[in-house]
Design an enzyme around this catalytic site. Structure first.
Site, PDB file in Angstrom:
ATOM      1  N   LEU A 197       2.912   6.133  -2.595  1.00 55.57           N
ATOM      2  CA  LEU A 197       4.061   6.988  -2.907  1.00 55.57           C
ATOM      3  C   LEU A 197       4.348   6.996  -4.406  1.00 55.57           C
ATOM      4  O   LEU A 197       4.784   8.011  -4.959  1.00 55.57           O
ATOM      5  CB  LEU A 197       5.277   6.564  -2.106  1.00 55.57           C
ATOM      6  CG  LEU A 197       5.108   6.715  -0.582  1.00 55.57           C
ATOM      7  CD1 LEU A 197       6.341   6.208   0.150  1.00 55.57           C
ATOM      8  CD2 LEU A 197       4.798   8.142  -0.185  1.00 55.57           C
ATOM      9  N   VAL A 223       0.834  -1.200   0.000  1.00 54.35           N
ATOM     10  CA  VAL A 223       0.000   0.000   0.000  1.00 54.35           C
ATOM     11  C   VAL A 223       0.870   1.253   0.000  1.00 54.35           C
ATOM     12  O   VAL A 223       0.607   2.211  -0.739  1.00 54.35           O
ATOM     13  CB  VAL A 223      -0.988  -0.002   1.190  1.00 54.35           C
ATOM     14  CG1 VAL A 223      -1.794   1.290   1.245  1.00 54.35           C
ATOM     15  CG2 VAL A 223      -1.930  -1.198   1.099  1.00 54.35           C
ATOM     16  N   CYS A 224       1.938   1.250   0.790  1.00 48.09           N
ATOM     17  CA  CYS A 224       2.830   2.415   0.845  1.00 48.09           C
ATOM     18  C   CYS A 224       3.488   2.667  -0.509  1.00 48.09           C
ATOM     19  O   CYS A 224       3.522   3.801  -0.992  1.00 48.09           O
ATOM     20  CB  CYS A 224       3.897   2.223   1.914  1.00 48.09           C
ATOM     21  SG  CYS A 224       3.249   2.179   3.593  1.00 48.09           S
ATOM     22  N   ALA A 225       3.999   1.622  -1.125  1.00 49.49           N
ATOM     23  CA  ALA A 225       4.639   1.776  -2.440  1.00 49.49           C
ATOM     24  C   ALA A 225       3.634   2.294  -3.460  1.00 49.49           C
ATOM     25  O   ALA A 225       3.960   3.150  -4.292  1.00 49.49           O
ATOM     26  CB  ALA A 225       5.246   0.455  -2.894  1.00 49.49           C
TER      27      ALA A 225
END
Length: 181
Positions: free
Chosen positions: A79, A74-76
């Site tokens: 971002l 989710v973070c990748a």
């Protein structure tokens, strides 16, 4: 703003509040201070090369994005979406800053791997100090929740959203919040 409702976190700072200042290292080891983006006299006495003394006195709006950990799906994705829309978030009026509790070394490799060309700031030590100041540190997990704060040139929070760890944020909301400034 969306509340978290999670045990182990304080209430996030509110829209209209002064954004807590911070001094964090980025993925290249450079010190980044929120005060460096404020307009007027605030933060403009730095003699450091590339510091606030070299900045436009009008300052910049800041999109401050907290995320749990580098190298997670989710973070990748979040971002990467910011990377793909970078001109909306890094320009003459706005600076994007992304913060996690990862070390600067981890953030450097993550930025290189993902092609992220904006500052990734390390809230590694003292662990989570900045995330705590913004009221989004999850004590049980040892990381920041997914919090985004749009901060104006005077350092006031003008918009925010805080999501639980698994819930991605809507990038279009950031664009709308910036347009309203």
């Amino acid at each position: 703003m969306t509340g978290t409702g999670r045990a182990g976190t304080a209430a996030p700072i509110a829209v209209g509040d002064q954004a807590p200042d911070f001094s964090l290292k980025d993925n290249h080891g450079r010190t980044v201070r929120l005060a460096d983006f404020r307009g007027g006299a605030a933060g403009h006495d730095s003699g450091e090369a590339g510091g606030a003394g070299d900045r436009d006195l009008d300052g910049k709006n800041v999109v401050l994005v907290f995320y749990p950990f580098a190298f997670t799906g989710v973070c990748a994705g979040e971002l990467g979406a910011l990377r793909d829309a970078l001109p909306a978030f890094v320009n003459d009026d706005t600076q994007l800053l992304a913060v996690s509790t990862d070390s600067i070394h981890t953030l450097r490799i993550f930025a290189e791997q993902e092609g992220l060309e904006y500052p990734l700031l390390s809230d590694f030590w003292p662990h989570g100090q900045t995330s705590r100041a913004y009221g989004i540190f999850d004590e049980d997990k040892g990381c920041a929740l997914r919090g985004t704060f749009v901060i104006d040139r005077t350092g006031i929070v003008r918009w925010s959203v805080v999501n639980a760890l698994p819930d991605a944020r809507d990038l279009d909301q950031y664009v709308k919040a910036l347009a309203a400034l």
